[in-house]
Design an enzyme around this catalytic site. Structure first.
Site, short mmCIF file in Angstrom:
data_model
loop_
_atom_site.label_atom_id
_atom_site.label_comp_id
_atom_site.label_asym_id
_atom_site.label_seq_id
_atom_site.Cartn_x
_atom_site.Cartn_y
_atom_site.Cartn_z
N LYS A 12 45.15 59.46 -0.32
CA LYS A 12 46.56 59.09 -0.13
C LYS A 12 46.77 58.33 1.18
O LYS A 12 47.46 57.31 1.20
CB LYS A 12 47.42 60.37 -0.18
CG LYS A 12 48.90 60.14 -0.07
CD LYS A 12 49.69 61.26 -0.71
CE LYS A 12 49.89 62.46 0.20
NZ LYS A 12 50.84 62.22 1.29
N ASP A 299 46.30 69.14 6.89
CA ASP A 299 46.89 69.31 5.56
C ASP A 299 46.22 70.44 4.76
O ASP A 299 46.69 70.79 3.68
CB ASP A 299 46.79 68.00 4.76
CG ASP A 299 47.67 66.91 5.37
OD1 ASP A 299 48.66 67.26 6.04
OD2 ASP A 299 47.36 65.72 5.19
N LYS A 326 56.10 69.81 8.68
CA LYS A 326 55.61 69.11 7.49
C LYS A 326 56.67 69.15 6.38
O LYS A 326 57.83 69.41 6.64
CB LYS A 326 54.29 69.74 7.04
CG LYS A 326 53.16 69.58 8.07
CD LYS A 326 52.77 68.14 8.23
CE LYS A 326 51.70 67.94 9.27
NZ LYS A 326 51.43 66.54 9.56
C1 S3P Z 1 48.84 61.44 7.62
C2 S3P Z 1 48.79 62.10 8.81
C3 S3P Z 1 49.12 63.52 8.94
C4 S3P Z 1 49.09 64.24 7.62
C5 S3P Z 1 49.79 63.48 6.54
C6 S3P Z 1 49.16 62.12 6.35
C7 S3P Z 1 48.53 59.99 7.60
O1 S3P Z 1 50.44 63.65 9.48
O2 S3P Z 1 49.66 65.52 7.74
O3 S3P Z 1 49.72 64.18 5.31
O4 S3P Z 1 48.32 59.42 6.51
O5 S3P Z 1 48.50 59.40 8.68
P1 S3P Z 1 50.70 63.59 11.08
O6 S3P Z 1 50.37 62.23 11.54
O7 S3P Z 1 52.15 63.91 11.23
O8 S3P Z 1 49.81 64.65 11.65
#
Ligand code: S3P
Length: 412
Positions: A12, A299, A326
């Site tokens: 993702k 995550d 989150k």
């Molecule tokens: C992500 C970074 C993470 C993660 C999110 C996806 C990304 O968040 O929890 O599901 O794609 O950069 P944070 O940057 O807030 O830690």
């Protein structure tokens, strides 16, 4: 018994980045194995509203961008933190005026961490009435210090810097997943200079290319957990992203005694990719997890906490404060559901403490409309006594629409 082979749709985090960076690359970009979750569809729909042409033909997405336009309608980012945060950076850099918003959960999440640094780079942004208003401006770049432990913040700043007049010197106080940097290096040789936690972004033209995305390691984590806990034998996950900044969960599982083999490692578009085989290993042993490990498995903490409830001893996870920010307050969502299942979990300052139990018992599970909580507790329910009910399993479509089919591939 026959070895089961599982393949998953693209990661993702990589999918959002591939779409956004293709949207500012010269020429026709192609993306294979894009993540099929709703979050990524939110990114596609917002980019289309900004004039980016995105078409799907025979499982390949074609992205063609001539010029960004100011969208005539507000941009709906749904539930997706990565969409709204990275788009704020990308669109600010492209001098676009737009209003961005999302669902109730998204608009409760902190946005100052993005707005403040991008404002410092010259953007005119306001956050009012639960919407983010981006007013046309030319970014100038400059020196930016990011003290938030977040890849989304880092990536938003880099996306913005790509459209600035001058270079941006970004200093990071924490490490985080580095997909944006790796992907930009594939699109331009001289755009980024990196030394430790210093990133210099020199605005330059990105050249389109084909990205075939590896399988999503975060989606795989739920299935790996289920394979470990149900002692399923010989399950191999093929072509998974195994970037070290995403491998915290697997490193911890190995320390807990899981039998995991990572093989056929190779580089694909600059990202490390490999196959992971899970074999039965008996009951796992809980350990203590340092806050420095949490960033590489941010995550995966909900599914890890579920695993801890079925393992021997006590798990302490330190440094979980970011989890409260989150899709739901995950510290609360985890503890609430584990205790309802007659587990033993509590939060003490910024720690989660989970004591392993011999058995867990099904009940009505509250997902808080959070996809990762729903998947974690669905797996817990498969291993617990009695019958579970769930208030909302549809939220799983946010990231993993064929979650149930993939669980069945392991079970049957
Ligand atoms: C992500 C970074 C993470 C993660 C999110 C996806 C990304 O968040 O929890 O599901 O794609 O950069 P944070 O940057 O807030 O830690």
């Amino acid at each position: 018994m026959k070895n089961k082979v599982i393949e998953l749709s693209g990661d993702k985090s990589l999918s959002h980045r591939a779409l956004m960076l293709s949207a500012i690359s010269k020429g026709v970009s192609k993306i294979g194995n894009l993540c099929d979750g709703l979050d990524v569809l939110s990114t596609i729909s917002c980019l289309r509203r900004c004039g980016v042409l995105i078409q799907k033909k025979e499982e390949i997405y074609y992205v063609i961008s001539e010029k960004f336009i100011n969208p005539s309608q507000n941009l709906n980012c749904g539930n997706s933190g990565t969409t709204i945060r990275l788009l704020i950076g990308l669109l600010a850099g492209q001098g676009i005026s737009a209003t961005l918003y999302g669902d109730e959960s998204l608009m409760k999440r902190p946005m100052d961490r993005i707005i403040n640094p991008i404002r410092k780079m010259g953007a005119n942004i306001e956050f009012k009435n639960k919407k983010i208003h981006l007013n046309k401006s030319q970014l100038i770049g400059g020196n930016i210090l990011n003290q938030t432990s977040s890849a989304q913040v880092k990536s938003a700043i880099i996306m913005a810097a790509l459209g600035a007049i001058n270079k941006t010197n970004l200093r990071e106080s924490h490490e985080s997943r580095d997909h944006t940097e790796i992907m930009i290096k594939q699109l331009s040789q001289n755009c980024l200079n990196m030394a430790g936690r210093n990133i210099i972004v020199n605005p330059s033209t990105l050249k389109s290319r084909y990205f075939h995305l590896p399988g999503d390691i975060s989606k795989a984590s739920f299935l790996i957990a289920y394979a470990c806990l149900s002692a399923a034998s010989g399950v191999t996950f093929k072509n998974l992203l195994i970037n070290p900044s995403r491998m915290g969960f697997l490193r911890i599982l190995k320390k807990m005694g899981a039998n995991l083999l990572i093989h056929n490692k190779r580089l694909l578009n600059g990202e490390l990719v490999g196959n992971i085989t899970v074999e039965p290993a008996g009951r796992l042993k809980n350990i203590q997890i340092n806050s420095s490990d949490v960033i590489n498995m941010i995550d995966e903490i909900p599914i890890l906490a579920v695993m801890a409830s079925f393992s021997k001893g006590t798990m302490i996870v330190n440094g979980v404060s970011e989890l409260r920010l989150k899709e739901s307050d995950r510290v609360h969502s985890i503890i609430y559901n584990l205790n309802r299942m007659r587990g033993d979990a509590r939060a003490v300052s910024d720690k989660i403490i989970v004591r392993g139990k011999k058995s867990m018992y099904n009940t009505s599970i509250k997902t808080f409309s959070d996809h990762r909580i729903a998947m974690s507790f669905y797996i817990a329910s498969l291993l617990s006594h009695g019958k579970a009910t769930f208030d909302n399993l549809n939220c799983i479509n946010i990231s993993f629409p064929n979650f149930f089919e993939k669980i069945d591939e392991i079970r049957l």
